[in-house]
Design an enzyme around this catalytic site. Structure first.
Site, PDB file in Angstrom:
ATOM      1  N   ASP A 131       0.748  -1.370   0.072  1.00 16.69           N
ATOM      2  CA  ASP A 131       0.022  -0.018   0.199  1.00 16.69           C
ATOM      3  C   ASP A 131       0.680   1.265   0.090  1.00 16.69           C
ATOM      4  O   ASP A 131       2.078   1.179   0.247  1.00 16.69           O
ATOM      5  CB  ASP A 131      -1.048   0.006   1.182  1.00 16.69           C
ATOM      6  CG  ASP A 131      -0.429   0.140   2.531  1.00 16.69           C
ATOM      7  OD1 ASP A 131       0.760  -0.203   2.616  1.00 16.69           O
ATOM      8  OD2 ASP A 131      -1.178   0.357   3.554  1.00 16.69           O
ATOM      9  N   TYR A 158       2.675   4.833   0.762  1.00 14.23           N
ATOM     10  CA  TYR A 158       3.567   5.435   1.866  1.00 14.23           C
ATOM     11  C   TYR A 158       2.320   6.275   2.556  1.00 14.23           C
ATOM     12  O   TYR A 158       1.446   6.947   1.910  1.00 14.23           O
ATOM     13  CB  TYR A 158       4.963   6.246   1.184  1.00 14.23           C
ATOM     14  CG  TYR A 158       5.895   5.410   0.783  1.00 14.23           C
ATOM     15  CD1 TYR A 158       6.644   4.705   1.556  1.00 14.23           C
ATOM     16  CD2 TYR A 158       6.109   5.669  -0.457  1.00 14.23           C
ATOM     17  CE1 TYR A 158       7.535   3.949   1.009  1.00 14.23           C
ATOM     18  CE2 TYR A 158       7.261   4.999  -1.141  1.00 14.23           C
ATOM     19  CZ  TYR A 158       8.018   4.134  -0.052  1.00 14.23           C
ATOM     20  OH  TYR A 158       9.012   3.262  -0.884  1.00 14.23           O
ATOM     21  N   PHE A 169       6.586   1.953  -4.350  1.00 15.31           N
ATOM     22  CA  PHE A 169       8.026   2.025  -3.750  1.00 15.31           C
ATOM     23  C   PHE A 169       8.748   3.460  -4.197  1.00 15.31           C
ATOM     24  O   PHE A 169       9.609   3.711  -3.721  1.00 15.31           O
ATOM     25  CB  PHE A 169       9.065   0.781  -4.305  1.00 15.31           C
ATOM     26  CG  PHE A 169       8.635  -0.575  -4.015  1.00 15.31           C
ATOM     27  CD1 PHE A 169       9.227  -1.057  -2.774  1.00 15.31           C
ATOM     28  CD2 PHE A 169       8.095  -1.256  -4.813  1.00 15.31           C
ATOM     29  CE1 PHE A 169       8.908  -2.046  -2.251  1.00 15.31           C
ATOM     30  CE2 PHE A 169       7.601  -2.623  -4.175  1.00 15.31           C
ATOM     31  CZ  PHE A 169       7.970  -3.070  -2.992  1.00 15.31           C
ATOM     32  N   HIS A 186      11.611  -9.511   0.558  1.00  8.98           N
ATOM     33  CA  HIS A 186      10.958  -8.220   0.526  1.00  8.98           C
ATOM     34  C   HIS A 186      12.130  -7.290   0.942  1.00  8.98           C
ATOM     35  O   HIS A 186      13.223  -7.694   1.747  1.00  8.98           O
ATOM     36  CB  HIS A 186       9.860  -7.731   1.645  1.00  8.98           C
ATOM     37  CG  HIS A 186       9.139  -6.282   1.341  1.00  8.98           C
ATOM     38  ND1 HIS A 186       9.654  -5.365   1.703  1.00  8.98           N
ATOM     39  CD2 HIS A 186       8.024  -6.220   0.501  1.00  8.98           C
ATOM     40  CE1 HIS A 186       8.798  -4.366   1.386  1.00  8.98           C
ATOM     41  NE2 HIS A 186       7.980  -4.978   0.443  1.00  8.98           N
TER      42      HIS A 186
END
Length: 226
Positions: A67, A69, A80, A189
């Site tokens: 989701d 920031y 990202f 991740h």
């Protein structure tokens, strides 16, 4: 809020067969209410920035985030990525480290990945909105169905697309990629909370370019500065 009308025309045509109208309308009503009531990120004009910058026919890579920031000035509709001038987030710093090791791209001082999007990387979050300072606040409100439809639409295309799935959440989406023309590249991740496990050394950027070349598509220039 009619979400499909906000999409670029090419994406609207490709997603519509995979969307359930009532569920999409309910999601649109929820999103409209949230923007009217709270501070929501990204700004509404950037809600579909990933789709606007990367059409279905241009898409060569899908990079799936979770989701947006949730801090001021960060999210601008690309997974990202943060706006130019905003401090590079820890996960993206780790992405840049692996980029340097894998394909020799020197780390950028900017976290803006618009250059990737313009090359055909769909920088998609599974959930496209979030309430300020409340990570995960729009989880399970309907966005997952909408973005799964995006993955299904890309899966239906017959030019090779590489699906970059980082971390356990994204890797669950591998089951949606059933067309053998496509390639799934999985890793851990990049979050520091993961400690780099299964991310550093995975060399997913060179793997993606090899898969694209094997499928007859041009490779990505992984330098986000262009």
């Amino acid at each position: 809020m009619n979400l499909t009308e906000l999409l670029p025309e090419a994406w609207r045509a490709e997603l519509t067969p995979f969307l359930e109208p009532a569920a999409t309308a309910a999601l649109g009503a929820f999103v409209a209410e949230q923007y009217a009531t709270y501070t929501i990120y990204p700004p509404i004009e950037d809600l579909f920035a990933a789709y606007r910058l990367c059409s279905p026919s241009q898409t060569r890579v899908l990079l799936l985030g979770q989701d947006p920031y949730h801090g001021p000035g960060q999210a601008h509709g690309l997974s990202f990525s943060v706006r130019a001038g905003v401090r590079v987030p820890p996960s993206l710093r780790n992405v840049y480290k692996e980029l340097a090791e894998d394909v020799g791209v020197a780390p950028s001082t900017s976290g803006d990945l618009t250059g990737w999007a313009r090359q055909g990387i769909l920088l998609l979050n599974a959930v496209l909105t979030v309430r300020e300072k409340s990570a995960g606040s729009h989880k399970n409100k309907g966005w997952e169905v909408f973005t799964d439809a995006t993955i299904r639409a890309l899966n239906a295309r017959n030019e090779r697309i590489v699906f970059l799935l980082w971390g356990s959440y994204a890797r669950k989406k591998a089951s949606l990629v059933t067309n053998p023309v496509h390639t799934v590249v999985e890793s851990g991740h990049p979050s520091p909370l993961n400690g780099g496990k299964d991310f550093f050394g995975a060399r997913m950027f060179s793997a993606a370019n090899k898969a694209l070349a094997d499928g007859g598509r041009p490779p990505i220039d992984w330098d986000p500065r262009g």
